[in-house]
Design a protein around this motif. Structure first.
Motif: not given
Length: 82
Positions: A20-21, A23-24, A27-28, A31, A35-37, A40
């Motif tokens: 998750f971190q 991904c963040h 993809h600043p 997200k 993109e990171c759902t 999550k």
């Protein structure tokens, strides 16, 4: 919202937290658009499972403590009567 993402506090979910971190970081902007759902959602499920396990362990520990306390109270009552 989720709790602070510290690996030492959530060893069961450490792998998902790292993903998750990452991904963040990767993809600043995306997200904010989902993109990171998926990660999550996986993280939330993992936190729920972790909490359920902790709750069960605490309940078992509480039952043992209550049994010890009742045994102690009975012992005290018997010594006071005798």
């Amino acid at each position: 919202m989720h709790p602070p993402l510290t690996l030492h506090r959530h060893p069961m979910c450490a792998e998902i937290i790292e993903e998750f971190q990452k991904c963040h970081l990767d993809h600043p902007v995306k997200k904010f658009f989902g993109e990171c759902t998926d990660l999550k959602i996986k993280l939330d499920r993992c936190f729920r499972q972790e909490k359920a396990l902790k709750r069960k362990a605490n309940f078992e520990e509480s039952k043992k403590f209550k049994e010890q306390l009742l045994a102690y109270k009975r012992e005290i009552a018997e010594t006071n009567q005798g």
